[in-house]
Design an enzyme around this catalytic site. Structure first.
Site, mmCIF file in Angstrom:
data_model
loop_
_atom_site.group_PDB
_atom_site.id
_atom_site.type_symbol
_atom_site.label_atom_id
_atom_site.label_comp_id
_atom_site.label_asym_id
_atom_site.label_seq_id
_atom_site.Cartn_x
_atom_site.Cartn_y
_atom_site.Cartn_z
ATOM 1 N N LYS A 81 0.832 -1.220 0.000
ATOM 2 C CA LYS A 81 0.000 0.000 0.000
ATOM 3 C C LYS A 81 0.856 1.256 0.000
ATOM 4 O O LYS A 81 0.612 2.208 0.750
ATOM 5 C CB LYS A 81 -0.967 -0.033 1.177
ATOM 6 N N ARG A 82 1.825 1.296 -0.903
ATOM 7 C CA ARG A 82 2.755 2.405 -0.984
ATOM 8 C C ARG A 82 2.180 3.575 -1.804
ATOM 9 O O ARG A 82 1.258 3.407 -2.580
ATOM 10 C CB ARG A 82 4.054 1.949 -1.647
#
Length: 260
Positions: A81-82
């Site tokens: 979830k960058r």
């Protein structure tokens, strides 16, 4: 999916309280061996490796290498979830694709198209943007009404479709199995996008309802992710049995295609 006849994505999430740091790689290898051929993808959750420090980071890299060796047809999705501004997003993408050798990474679309673009530059790699997540508090923001009356998650889906079309068609969405009605809406808006479906198993998502509305017209395009319910099912035989059960249940829920 065609090679494994499966929609199942196995989440490789070694829980710190159940799997000691120095056993992560061996544990994951046993899971991969037990589920090879039954899963179309594997999804290591970065948090469970980061928490273990240097040993965890190395175990993550070696786990992905083990997937390449033991289940070469499977896709690897790094669940991290960058995202951040452009040059930082480029570094995140390079880390995921070059250092860890993941095929795709989960990303946060909140920063907009310029921050999503670095993850979509390579035609053989891609990303899954958060859309309607599986957690109970997802509605706090994701269901907010926009000026046109539609919820924010549908605006995200529509925008993500445009971002994917402007690159290599390599952007997918994350929609939780805990929200099958919302999944149906997202699929209608994005008929050809791949969707990563977390929330099956320990989170109590509805497998049958989600598959029925979430697959594309070819009965594909949906990666049904299960983690704890598979990897902690027991020994190798129990793990394989649970993965087989999920694969059969998901395949049985695919709607029959209407012939011309």
């Amino acid at each position: 999916m065609d090679a494994s006849h499966s929609l199942i994505c196995v989440g490789l999430d070694p829980q710190p309280q159940r799997t000691p740091v120095d056993e992560i790689l061996d544990f994951n290898t046993r899971v991969i061996e037990a589920t090879a051929g039954l899963a179309c993808a594997y999804k290591p959750q970065s948090a469970f490796y980061e928490v273990a420090g240097d040993t965890g980071w190395q175990a993550l890299r070696e786990t992905i290498a083990a997937v390449r060796r033991l289940a070469p047809e499977a896709v690897v999705i790094l669940d991290a979830k960058r995202n951040d501004i452009g040059n930082t997003a480029e570094a995140y993408a390079a880390s995921a694709f070059d250092w860890f050798d993941a095929d795709a990474i989960t990303i946060n679309p909140y920063l907009g198209g310029d921050a999503v673009a670095p993850f979509l530059q390579r035609p053989d790699r891609g990303a899954f943007a958060l859309c309607r997540t599986s957690n109970p508090g997802a509605a706090d923001l994701q269901s907010l009404s926009m000026a046109n009356g539609e919820p924010l998650y549908l605006t995200v889906a529509e925008q993500a479709r445009k971002w994917g079309e402007s690159h290599h068609g390599n952007l997918g969405l994350v929609v939780g199995a805990t929200w099958p009605e919302e999944l149906k809406q997202v699929r209608a808006m994005c008929p050809e996008m791949p969707i990563l479906l977390p929330g099956i198993g320990a989170q109590g998502g509805d497998l049958e309802a989600s598959v029925a509305v979430g697959v594309d017209v070819d009965g594909r395009g949906l990666l049904v992710s299960a983690s704890r319910s598979v990897i902690y099912a027991g020994g190798a035989e129990e793990i394989r049995a649970e993965a087989s059960r999920l694969r059969a249940a998901a395949n049985a829920a695919i709607p029959a295609r209407e012939l011309p």
